[in-house]
Design an enzyme around this catalytic site. Sequence first.
Site, PDB file in Angstrom:
ATOM      1  N   GLU B  55      10.748  14.197 -13.593  1.00  0.00           N
ATOM      2  CA  GLU B  55       9.384  13.935 -13.155  1.00  0.00           C
ATOM      3  C   GLU B  55       8.305  14.757 -13.874  1.00  0.00           C
ATOM      4  O   GLU B  55       7.222  14.253 -14.146  1.00  0.00           O
ATOM      5  CB  GLU B  55       9.370  14.226 -11.645  1.00  0.00           C
ATOM      6  CG  GLU B  55       8.061  14.275 -10.989  1.00  0.00           C
ATOM      7  CD  GLU B  55       8.237  14.601  -9.498  1.00  0.00           C
ATOM      8  OE1 GLU B  55       9.330  14.409  -8.945  1.00  0.00           O
ATOM      9  OE2 GLU B  55       7.264  15.049  -8.909  1.00  0.00           O
ATOM     10  N   SER B  56       8.576  16.000 -14.191  1.00  0.00           N
ATOM     11  CA  SER B  56       7.522  16.815 -14.790  1.00  0.00           C
ATOM     12  C   SER B  56       7.260  16.394 -16.227  1.00  0.00           C
ATOM     13  O   SER B  56       6.304  16.845 -16.840  1.00  0.00           O
ATOM     14  CB  SER B  56       7.908  18.293 -14.742  1.00  0.00           C
ATOM     15  OG  SER B  56       8.988  18.527 -15.617  1.00  0.00           O
TER      16      SER B  56
END
Lengths: 363, 263
Positions: B55-56
């Site tokens: 996600e990051s």
Amino acid sequence: MAKYQYDQEALTNLKISDTKVLDRLVDYESARAAHLAKKRDKADKRMTLKDAIAKYVSDGDILTDSGFAYVRTPHQAYFEIMRQGKKNIQMIGAPNTNQSYMIYTGNVSYSHNSYLGAEMRGIDKNYDRLLKDGRIKILSEWSHGGVALGFKAAQLGVPGVLSKQMLASDIMKYNPYLKVVQNPMREDNDPAVFIPALFPDVSIIHCHVADKYGNAYIYGPQVNDLAIAASARKLIITAEEIVPESDIRYNRQGAIIPFFYVDAVVEMPFGAVPGNMPGYYYWSRQWWEKFLRYGCLSYDNLKEFLDKWVFSCNDQFDFVNKLGGAKWIAEARRQTKAAEGDNEDIDFSYQEYTLTHDTDLYY
Amino acid sequence: MRDLNAPANPLEMLAYILTKQIKDHKVVYVGTGLPMVAGILAKKTHAPNITMVYESGGQDPIMGDLPWSVGCPLTWRKSPTLMEMAYSFAQCANGYIDIAFLGFAQVDMYGNVNTHLIGEDFHHPKVRMTGSGGNNDLASLAENMVLVGLQTPDKFPERVDFVTSVGHLTGGNSRREAGLYGNGPIAVITQWGVYDFEEKSKRMRVKSLHPGIPFDIAQQTTGFELLKPEGEIPLTEMITPEVLHILRTEVDPRGVFTTLPAA
């Protein structure tokens, strides 16, 4: 007629009677005016963190978190906001691990939520307690990707975007900014969520290097930060190192925040401590564990924790000394290099923080 | 040190069953915890050619120690590309991601997930939890998702207290009609068994139970009626000693995610 039409059900559910508190986040006209009013000359914008926070963070501002959870988040600048006693801030935590202590200290009164807690380290019991005690007012609930799209819309210069995120979830019932609309291109049923462009008042972005004018380079995940830099009305850059402009031009091509977005440049080695700074230092796992397992247990514990780590520190160097000083720095550097594949693999094992294991060395 | 000869504990079993959901050559969206273990274990066993996305923004890192967080440097170690968060979720929407793994605090009979709060009152919940993070984004956008967590009646209510992430919504065709992408949850994995969703009603159904677990245990720890498959309930395929050894020595040697708190 009112300028903004918020979702009535969400306003009722969130018990928001005066919608003025919501307006500035979506007020693109005032954001544009703020951007037009910025000085364009390549002036030396360096100042101390104390001056930058005093000048550019005001009571009542909408502050966005930057970085990602433990990664490249400007924790030390947040601690300075606490030391200066700023009040009534609206905090957008997206992602977020650490706004709750700023609620306890009265700096943050409103939150735009997308995540609270610290992943495998646990949920934030402090936030839970503050919410039940009515010390924080939630203004909107989001998903990470939903907020990211709001900032991205601002960066792209469009009033908003249509997305499939958050559709039909209860998040929609607790977010006055969102609207379900029919995709105007389609004849058949095709619902989408309109996410308006979001314009925070102020953001602090911790970068690897910056020049004195504000050109700032990020290595590692950019998360939302290029979008936040473009949308925020006021932008403070804290940087591990200040370098000549030529270094940016010749050696740092890539993710750069342009200087004319930037209001203040602060040279701030260890500005992301106790978080991770890609290429520079690993995060302090034990510090986070202590925060969640001890600091968040009660208000008394939290007060004691913050007195030690925030209010009796003058700056980031005091903080690093409390983590373990030069010994901590050496280990944090070694670990982050190994994590990034830049030296031999090392053993990442360490002793977790527990109530019975609390040393003066917080790896 | 871990006892390498001990029988697989429930978390190790969960990790293995998750691993088996991953097919080789696929792009896998990985969240914190057991999904990371499963992704790395899959890569070291039957699916060496998968690409992991975080996600990051990290994508396709070279293998190293187990990450502790979806922003950890080990999620983007020498990654050829590093996305922004809006773009990494967009990859899900655009059909570049084959499968996503999500955790839950509550999941209901239609696979809707709650990670927000326990209780009726939003302002005074029994427990306020993390909120969505990326949970809703993946549930809204992913082609297929697999849910993983522990099974107790309060974690498996008929209706979740807060719909953080939509599964099959109210069953039938309701997810598609609400405008969401993808197939919704295809599996729920717990310490008792593996569940899927009946084709028409989209209600949760037993797919297999772990060895030694009778249907009654699964039903008694569920707050709604579980559907049964036709005929005899299959047994979940168990972790082999070889794979268990890899899990314990190479993937999670310190037992960060796959030892029980009491151990």
